[in-house]
Design an enzyme around this catalytic site. Sequence first.
Site, mmCIF file in Angstrom:
data_model
loop_
_atom_site.group_PDB
_atom_site.id
_atom_site.type_symbol
_atom_site.label_atom_id
_atom_site.label_comp_id
_atom_site.label_asym_id
_atom_site.label_seq_id
_atom_site.Cartn_x
_atom_site.Cartn_y
_atom_site.Cartn_z
ATOM 1 C CE LYS A 1 20.493 -9.538 -1.002
ATOM 2 N NZ LYS A 1 20.770 -10.918 -1.418
ATOM 3 C CG HIS B 1 -4.810 -4.100 -11.929
ATOM 4 N ND1 HIS B 1 -4.516 -5.449 -12.010
ATOM 5 C CD2 HIS B 1 -5.134 -3.875 -10.626
ATOM 6 C CE1 HIS B 1 -4.654 -5.991 -10.815
ATOM 7 N NE2 HIS B 1 -5.044 -5.054 -9.962
ATOM 8 N NE ARG C 1 -0.512 -4.908 -7.763
ATOM 9 C CZ ARG C 1 -1.681 -4.775 -7.116
ATOM 10 N NH1 ARG C 1 -1.703 -4.311 -5.880
ATOM 11 N NH2 ARG C 1 -2.811 -5.101 -7.713
ATOM 12 N NE ARG D 1 -8.658 -5.957 -3.022
ATOM 13 C CZ ARG D 1 -8.636 -5.586 -1.738
ATOM 14 N NH1 ARG D 1 -9.520 -6.055 -0.913
ATOM 15 N NH2 ARG D 1 -7.729 -4.736 -1.282
ATOM 16 C CB THR D 2 -3.780 -8.568 -7.379
ATOM 17 O OG1 THR D 2 -4.677 -7.460 -7.492
ATOM 18 C CG2 THR D 2 -3.347 -9.023 -8.755
HETATM 19 N N1 CP Z 1 -7.913 -4.600 -6.753
HETATM 20 C C1 CP Z 1 -6.630 -4.764 -6.381
HETATM 21 O O1 CP Z 1 -5.708 -4.712 -7.208
HETATM 22 O O2 CP Z 1 -6.473 -4.989 -5.040
HETATM 23 P P1 CP Z 1 -5.086 -5.262 -4.332
HETATM 24 O O3 CP Z 1 -4.267 -3.983 -4.439
HETATM 25 O O4 CP Z 1 -5.416 -5.612 -2.913
HETATM 26 O O5 CP Z 1 -4.410 -6.362 -5.065
#
Ligand code: CP
Length: 304
Positions: free
Chosen positions: A80, A129, A101, A51-52
């Site tokens: 590396k 998040h 991320r 999603r993100t």
């Molecule tokens: N909600 C969320 O962060 O989903 P993903 O891990 O799929 O990005």
Amino acid sequence: MKHLIDIMEMSVEEIGQLIETANDIIANPAKYAQKCKGKKLATLFFEPSTRTRLSFEAAMYELGGNVLGFSEAQSSSAAKGESVSDTIRTVGAYADIIAMRHPKEGAPMVASRKSIVPIINAGDGGHNHPTQTLTDLLTISREKGGFNDLTIGLCGDLKFGRTVHSLISAMSRYEKVRFVLISPDELKIPEYLKHEVLDKKDLEYMETADLEAAMPQLDILYMTRVQKERFFNEQDYMRLKDSYILTPDKLRNAKQDLSILHPLPRVNEISIAVDDDPRATYFEQVRNGKFIRMALILKLLEVK
Ligand code: CP
């Protein structure tokens, strides 16, 4: 230049403006179709995501911009031994904004100190998040017409759940919000959140292990996954993973206007039979994620 590392860096007013923009994008998508023409977003995902990452990419495309990046550390020079700082300095030469991320808590903060372009924290370990929280806030505001005077049940892994930590902090700034923290003993929210946020602000909250007993008072039920990737041993995960499974039967005593949220992905914690319940809001929440990220990209790139 501004980054988004922690949701608490944004004022309530700034969040309100982002939600207003996201609602305008939903109502008038064509108005925004060329706003980021010529701009590039880099998505640097050192940890898996559906999603993100894809919503950030869809957001930039829908603003008329372009996207580059990687979806796993192994396909980047991190494999590396390259440091996060060097990766960020490099990508800043190619992109106007970066969504990142990383499994290490604080990595996006380190990146922001070295970056010449805005950095968005797209999830750092079990810590924060913020763009999921913006997604959750847009969803709550569209469902409930605002944030005040709500009872929010958070259920599942409250210890490692970064979305839970960010949402509690963000919601703590609105009037008359009550929290019901539903988890097994081993997965209770961290003490720092209790002391620094809930106790310090004198917020109303209770901790319980009993989802069904808590159900009748809830306006929002925020379900979460017990996250295998955050456990140090398989035995603990296996013991706790099915602590809560939301079924239609367990919603018997819920309010008619309850909204059921989940940041997703889900494993077992919401039965698919709940998907047909009009109170299931988690796929609407997914859709909202793209619109609020469009609004955030516009804000950080200072596009009018
Ligand atoms: N909600 C969320 O962060 O989903 P993903 O891990 O799929 O990005």
